[in-house]
Design a protein around this motif. Sequence first.
Motif, mmCIF file in Angstrom:
data_model
loop_
_atom_site.group_PDB
_atom_site.id
_atom_site.type_symbol
_atom_site.label_atom_id
_atom_site.label_comp_id
_atom_site.label_asym_id
_atom_site.label_seq_id
_atom_site.Cartn_x
_atom_site.Cartn_y
_atom_site.Cartn_z
ATOM 1 N N THR A 1 0.797 -1.322 -0.115
ATOM 2 C CA THR A 1 -0.136 -0.096 -0.021
ATOM 3 C C THR A 1 0.806 1.053 0.095
ATOM 4 O O THR A 1 0.700 2.155 -0.662
ATOM 5 N N ALA B 1 -7.125 8.140 2.608
ATOM 6 C CA ALA B 1 -8.167 7.219 3.284
ATOM 7 C C ALA B 1 -7.954 5.871 3.260
ATOM 8 O O ALA B 1 -8.067 5.116 4.363
ATOM 9 N N VAL B 2 -7.243 5.306 2.230
ATOM 10 C CA VAL B 2 -6.739 3.917 2.023
ATOM 11 C C VAL B 2 -5.829 3.746 2.904
ATOM 12 O O VAL B 2 -6.092 2.535 3.619
ATOM 13 N N GLY C 1 -7.000 3.359 6.550
ATOM 14 C CA GLY C 1 -7.714 2.042 6.857
ATOM 15 C C GLY C 1 -6.849 0.843 6.699
ATOM 16 O O GLY C 1 -7.009 -0.091 7.829
ATOM 17 N N VAL C 2 -5.992 0.838 5.914
ATOM 18 C CA VAL C 2 -5.156 -0.517 5.941
ATOM 19 C C VAL C 2 -4.219 -0.562 7.207
ATOM 20 O O VAL C 2 -3.945 -1.456 7.709
ATOM 21 N N HIS D 1 -4.730 0.852 10.043
ATOM 22 C CA HIS D 1 -5.758 0.562 11.020
ATOM 23 C C HIS D 1 -6.021 -0.860 11.294
ATOM 24 O O HIS D 1 -5.964 -1.378 12.457
ATOM 25 N N VAL D 2 -6.396 -1.630 10.148
ATOM 26 C CA VAL D 2 -6.747 -2.933 10.231
ATOM 27 C C VAL D 2 -5.480 -3.972 10.458
ATOM 28 O O VAL D 2 -5.441 -4.902 11.255
#
Length: 401
Positions: free
Chosen positions: A211, A377-378, A381-382, A384-385
């Motif tokens: 990412t 945003a991506v 999110g990545v 955070h997960v």
Amino acid sequence: MTKKQTIGIPWLITGQFMNNIGMSFIWPLTTIYMHNVLGKSLTETGVVLMLNSIANVCASTVGGRIFDRSNPYYLLLMGILINGMANFLLIFWHSWPWYPILLVVTGFASGWLNTMFNALAASVPRQKVRRTFTLMYLAANLGVVFGTMFVGLVYAMGMAPLFSMTTGLYLIFLVIALLEYNVDTADVTGVDPRQARDVQLPTANARMVWTFFVSLFIIWLLYEQWVSNLSVYMTNLGMPLRNYSFLWTVNAGLLVVIQSILSLLGDRINSLYHQFFFGMLFVGLSFLSLVIAHDYPHFIFAMVLLTIGEATWSPAMPTLVSQLSPVSAKGRYQGLVQAFCAFGRSLGPLFGGLIIDNWSYRSLFLLAFGILLVVLAVNVGVVHVDRPAATNYMKTEIKHK
């Protein structure tokens, strides 16, 4: 000529400073010269700049591969001679098609020289290597400061005087290299390629790392709009080229200040992820501010936003990738960091030229802002997960089977 055991650090810093002055005498005016003087479209200009970047990447790759098999001293001399000769020919042949052809040659030589500089920097005593690379970074930015400060003034005199100055600069650089850079090849150290192994990253680490790589490509694809297309936009608004070149003086000066502050803060910055997110947000805001920028103070404000973003996300990225990759594969993944950055830079001018030629500058700026918000945003999110399950190799011992 007697070989030295190690290269003098002041001479290494001087060489880096001079090399960056020479490069910053060329890239700020390429787009405006090809578009306004040679009459080429922004798409054609983007293709030329893309070829310049590709040549730079190829030279860095090839130079790195043959470094361990050859004498870096002679490789460095070859790079200086190629760059100096290309600039010398540009004094007399700076029309189409010689200008773009020789520009690609200078791109190759610049990539070659950067690789050789890193090799020679590794020849200093081990306890001074980190300080040397820090000083080289500062010298590179100071070279950009002085180069961009004077290029607008010299350009007003014509292309021949401009390339005469860069030729003279590389001639002085060659003399310094002949006298001061002839180190013993046996003392020049580098990363042993045999240390690299085919290591499978944990799933969480792999998702985050890739990412980041894609994000680097996109960030540099958009960042290049500042380098390649903004000069034409500003001159179309009636501003002189020296105003555009001064923006990069502001950029380089702020980079030195902000990077110095970040280095002093060190471990006080709790999360490099947040630093990366913060920087990406500010790069996006710089494009949003360009939408309403019609006078010079607004462009300076936009450049300040861009520089804050660049100074914060850029140093965070290689450190994050280092945390997420094991020692036995750090060379591979750090190399991918540079590869994705270079790929984005190579396609950036062409991407921007196509958007501008088919739509408008305003569309480009709004699109860049929107894309960066999505990328941000991506990433959030990545991270955070996957961050809770990821392995931090800077804190965890590597387990061998």
